[in-house]
Design an enzyme around this catalytic site. Sequence first.
Site, PDB file in Angstrom:
ATOM      1  N   SER A  62       0.713  -1.270   0.000  1.00 41.58           N
ATOM      2  CA  SER A  62       0.009   0.100  -0.135  1.00 41.58           C
ATOM      3  C   SER A  62       0.608   1.370  -0.091  1.00 41.58           C
ATOM      4  O   SER A  62       0.290   2.409  -0.347  1.00 41.58           O
ATOM      5  CB  SER A  62      -0.933   0.067   1.384  1.00 41.58           C
ATOM      6  OG  SER A  62      -0.314   0.287   2.435  1.00 41.58           O
ATOM      7  N   LYS A 107       0.741   4.738   6.725  1.00 37.62           N
ATOM      8  CA  LYS A 107       0.075   5.604   5.984  1.00 37.62           C
ATOM      9  C   LYS A 107       0.700   6.857   5.729  1.00 37.62           C
ATOM     10  O   LYS A 107       1.521   7.089   6.645  1.00 37.62           O
ATOM     11  CB  LYS A 107      -1.385   5.594   6.023  1.00 37.62           C
ATOM     12  CG  LYS A 107      -2.170   4.237   6.187  1.00 37.62           C
ATOM     13  CD  LYS A 107      -2.098   3.619   4.699  1.00 37.62           C
ATOM     14  CE  LYS A 107      -3.004   2.234   5.072  1.00 37.62           C
ATOM     15  NZ  LYS A 107      -2.714   1.203   3.882  1.00 37.62           N
TER      16      LYS A 107
END
Length: 203
Positions: A62, A107
């Site tokens: 990701s 993230k």
Amino acid sequence: MRKKDREKEMKTKGRRMRRRKERRKKAVRDFFGLIAYFLFLCALVYLVLTYVGQRTVVNGDSMDPTLADGQNLIMDKFSYHFSDPKRFDIVIFPGPLEAGEHPYYIKRVIGLPGETVQIKEGKVYINGEELKEDVYGITDYIDEPGIAEEPLTLSDDEYFCLGDNRIVSFDSRYEEVGPVKRQEFVGRVWIRIWPLHLFGKVS
């Protein structure tokens, strides 16, 4: 044996005994000094790993191309005790319970407290203005806006976080994750330590 010779021999033996005692005392001091040094190092490592930095491993794709699966990182757990997360910081926080074997997410901070975030026409907008974020080589187009399809205003302790690889990232766009509370941040990614040829600060 003459008296002088006996006295000389006794003095020699006395000096030898004193030297042996001094050597034994020095050996004992060195031994306990080594133990104290070892305990100090253990305490220092514990404090560093508990309050300053901690090793973590990237799991998944990701954050491609910034971070790749299997890379080893050092997380800074100290800075956020004295300063707030900044836009584009790479942060670590617990994922939703459904995450199963991937309990922590890595993230990038995109939206800050009090801002309005919207994803339209494949781009991120902050307070109605397009966010310029080509500094870290992310996917140009976001095909899934999720809950940010409509303007989403963050509360005074919420952050909107996205993965750099927007195609596969499960992040704040999805209701299961949503905006991340300030107190949920475990720390920020600081240094990549493996692979060695990529060793250095991560941004």
